[in-house]
Scaffold this motif. Structure first.
Motif, PDB file in Angstrom:
ATOM      1  N   ILE A 137       1.901   9.793  -3.792  1.00  0.00           N
ATOM      2  CA  ILE A 137       1.401   8.413  -4.643  1.00  0.00           C
ATOM      3  C   ILE A 137       1.614   7.281  -3.607  1.00  0.00           C
ATOM      4  O   ILE A 137       0.122   6.855  -3.778  1.00  0.00           O
ATOM      5  CB  ILE A 137       2.555   7.431  -5.353  1.00  0.00           C
ATOM      6  N   GLY A 138       1.930   7.224  -2.615  1.00  0.00           N
ATOM      7  CA  GLY A 138       1.518   6.120  -1.996  1.00  0.00           C
ATOM      8  C   GLY A 138       0.333   6.772  -0.811  1.00  0.00           C
ATOM      9  O   GLY A 138      -0.045   5.779  -0.735  1.00  0.00           O
ATOM     10  N   VAL A 139       0.309   7.582  -0.701  1.00  0.00           N
ATOM     11  CA  VAL A 139      -1.344   8.439   0.092  1.00  0.00           C
ATOM     12  C   VAL A 139      -2.363   7.619  -0.608  1.00  0.00           C
ATOM     13  O   VAL A 139      -3.036   7.309  -0.138  1.00  0.00           O
ATOM     14  CB  VAL A 139      -0.968   9.906   0.360  1.00  0.00           C
ATOM     15  N   ILE A 140      -2.657   8.234  -1.775  1.00  0.00           N
ATOM     16  CA  ILE A 140      -3.043   7.517  -2.662  1.00  0.00           C
ATOM     17  C   ILE A 140      -3.372   6.485  -2.636  1.00  0.00           C
ATOM     18  O   ILE A 140      -4.487   6.134  -2.761  1.00  0.00           O
ATOM     19  CB  ILE A 140      -3.386   8.245  -4.549  1.00  0.00           C
ATOM     20  N   PHE A 141      -2.619   5.998  -2.997  1.00  0.00           N
ATOM     21  CA  PHE A 141      -2.620   3.938  -3.274  1.00  0.00           C
ATOM     22  C   PHE A 141      -3.521   3.440  -1.280  1.00  0.00           C
ATOM     23  O   PHE A 141      -4.340   2.449  -1.611  1.00  0.00           O
ATOM     24  CB  PHE A 141      -1.523   3.750  -3.330  1.00  0.00           C
ATOM     25  N   VAL A 142      -2.873   4.173  -0.014  1.00  0.00           N
ATOM     26  CA  VAL A 142      -3.865   3.654   0.880  1.00  0.00           C
ATOM     27  C   VAL A 142      -5.390   4.764   0.997  1.00  0.00           C
ATOM     28  O   VAL A 142      -6.339   3.496   1.489  1.00  0.00           O
ATOM     29  CB  VAL A 142      -3.084   4.208   2.433  1.00  0.00           C
ATOM     30  N   ILE A 143      -5.263   5.171   0.501  1.00  0.00           N
ATOM     31  CA  ILE A 143      -7.106   5.841  -0.110  1.00  0.00           C
ATOM     32  C   ILE A 143      -7.959   5.480  -0.805  1.00  0.00           C
ATOM     33  O   ILE A 143      -8.591   5.139  -0.122  1.00  0.00           O
ATOM     34  CB  ILE A 143      -6.944   7.534  -0.196  1.00  0.00           C
ATOM     35  N   HIS A 144      -7.596   4.398  -1.620  1.00  0.00           N
ATOM     36  CA  HIS A 144      -8.109   3.351  -2.385  1.00  0.00           C
ATOM     37  C   HIS A 144      -8.142   2.243  -1.686  1.00  0.00           C
ATOM     38  O   HIS A 144      -8.967   2.108  -2.031  1.00  0.00           O
ATOM     39  CB  HIS A 144      -7.348   3.865  -3.669  1.00  0.00           C
ATOM     40  N   GLY A 145      -7.222   1.722  -1.225  1.00  0.00           N
ATOM     41  CA  GLY A 145      -7.641   0.589  -0.605  1.00  0.00           C
ATOM     42  C   GLY A 145      -8.757   0.443   0.910  1.00  0.00           C
ATOM     43  O   GLY A 145      -9.042  -0.045   0.552  1.00  0.00           O
ATOM     44  N   ILE A 146      -8.215   1.809   1.575  1.00  0.00           N
ATOM     45  CA  ILE A 146      -9.179   1.438   2.674  1.00  0.00           C
ATOM     46  C   ILE A 146     -10.870   2.096   2.012  1.00  0.00           C
ATOM     47  O   ILE A 146     -11.650   1.175   2.125  1.00  0.00           O
ATOM     48  CB  ILE A 146      -9.268   3.160   3.576  1.00  0.00           C
ATOM     49  N   TYR A 147     -11.156   2.781   1.093  1.00  0.00           N
ATOM     50  CA  TYR A 147     -12.646   3.579   0.988  1.00  0.00           C
ATOM     51  C   TYR A 147     -12.611   3.080  -0.795  1.00  0.00           C
ATOM     52  O   TYR A 147     -13.387   3.997  -1.627  1.00  0.00           O
ATOM     53  CB  TYR A 147     -11.910   5.250   0.081  1.00  0.00           C
ATOM     54  N   TRP A 148     -12.049   2.474  -0.726  1.00  0.00           N
ATOM     55  CA  TRP A 148     -11.924   1.524  -2.442  1.00  0.00           C
ATOM     56  C   TRP A 148     -13.596   1.183  -3.361  1.00  0.00           C
ATOM     57  O   TRP A 148     -14.086   2.117  -4.104  1.00  0.00           O
ATOM     58  CB  TRP A 148     -11.148  -0.077  -2.859  1.00  0.00           C
ATOM     59  N   GLU A 149     -14.206   1.089  -2.697  1.00  0.00           N
ATOM     60  CA  GLU A 149     -15.809   0.823  -2.639  1.00  0.00           C
ATOM     61  C   GLU A 149     -16.842   2.046  -2.563  1.00  0.00           C
ATOM     62  O   GLU A 149     -17.564   2.391  -3.034  1.00  0.00           O
ATOM     63  CB  GLU A 149     -16.731  -0.332  -1.637  1.00  0.00           C
TER      64      GLU A 149
END
Length: 262
Positions: A41-53
């Motif tokens: 879950i943490g990794v998914i959050f990080v990925i979303h935070g970096i590549y949101w757009e």
């Protein structure tokens, strides 16, 4: 600050904290449902935070992935609600566990790890919490429960008994050592035989001393195994790690349910 930027920063911060915390746990050997799932879950959050757009642009052009993406966020919200319910239930259990213990036939202290032949701070708290009950109920049997850890030569139960004797002058003759278990389920199951040999039945009132965050799961496992009057006694968790422990315990509780421990 825009709402999108705030969301990205929040996801990134939370994701990094969860990922690092769980990575440390896995590095020291605590690889289980309660550390692996939050790590993912943490990794998914990080990925979303970096590549949101980029993610938003991608799903706008792929309707199927858009439905999946929103569906996953919907599941996450449902999970968050279930986590909040768990935390509320845990707080109620902790309050109940802090009530004065009634008369019991035995006191089982669950293990929680040792370092260099000494109890970890968490385990020491459990042992210290058990002492007033041990002293107040001189007829109750005491069981220290915990096996031999990886690259260890002494059982956790032996180290716990030594701590009770050295730090609190509890006689070894009064302590039964269950030194083979590696989990809460085994702690409680293996303790049954020791108690039965001393004439104590699992139908009798039995105190189970553990960390406050662990009380719900310990009580559920005990009832599943046939303990009819388990009385959980909560030892305090330091504020610095309290909410982290609650978070991991949620996943451990879910894991126990999936494994049929209760």
């Amino acid at each position: 600050m825009s709402k999108t930027l705030l969301t990205r920063i929040l996801l990134l911060i939370v994701g990094i904290i969860i990922t690092i915390d769980c990575a440390v746990l896995m590095i020291i050997g605590k690889i289980n449902f309660g550390s692996v799932v939050p790590f993912i879950i943490g990794v998914i959050f990080v990925i979303h935070g970096i590549y949101w757009e980029r993610i938003r642009r991608f799903i706008r052009h792929h309707p199927l992935f858009k439905r999946v993406w929103y569906g996953l966020w919907g599941l996450f919200i449902l999970w968050l609600i279930s986590f909040m319910v768990f935390v509320w239930s845990l707080q109620q259990q902790i309050k109940q566990s802090k009530q004065p213990a009634p008369a019991v036939a035995a006191i089982i202290i669950l293990g929680s790890g040792t370092v260099a032949g000494k109890p970890t701070p968490t385990l020491a708290k459990r042992l210290d919490t058990a002492v007033p009950i041990i002293n107040a109920q001189s007829n109750a049997l005491v069981v220290t429960s915990g096996g031999v850890g990886f690259q260890r030569t002494r059982s956790e139960a032996d180290i716990m008994a030594t701590y009770l004797n050295d730090a609190h002058d509890i006689s070894f003759e009064r302590i039964l050592q269950e030194g083979k278990s590696t989990s809460t389920e085994e702690n409680l199951r293996n303790s049954q035989a020791l108690l039965a040999a001393q004439g104590v039945s699992i139908t009798d009132p039995i105190a189970i001393v553990t960390s406050d965050f662990h009380t719900i799961r310990a009580a559920a496992i005990a009832r599943h195994q046939g303990y009819q009057q388990p009385i959980t006694v909560a030892s305090p968790t330091p504020l610095s790690i309290r909410y982290n422990a609650w978070f991991r315990e949620y996943f451990a509780f879910a894991s126990g349910w999936l494994l049929g421990e209760y």
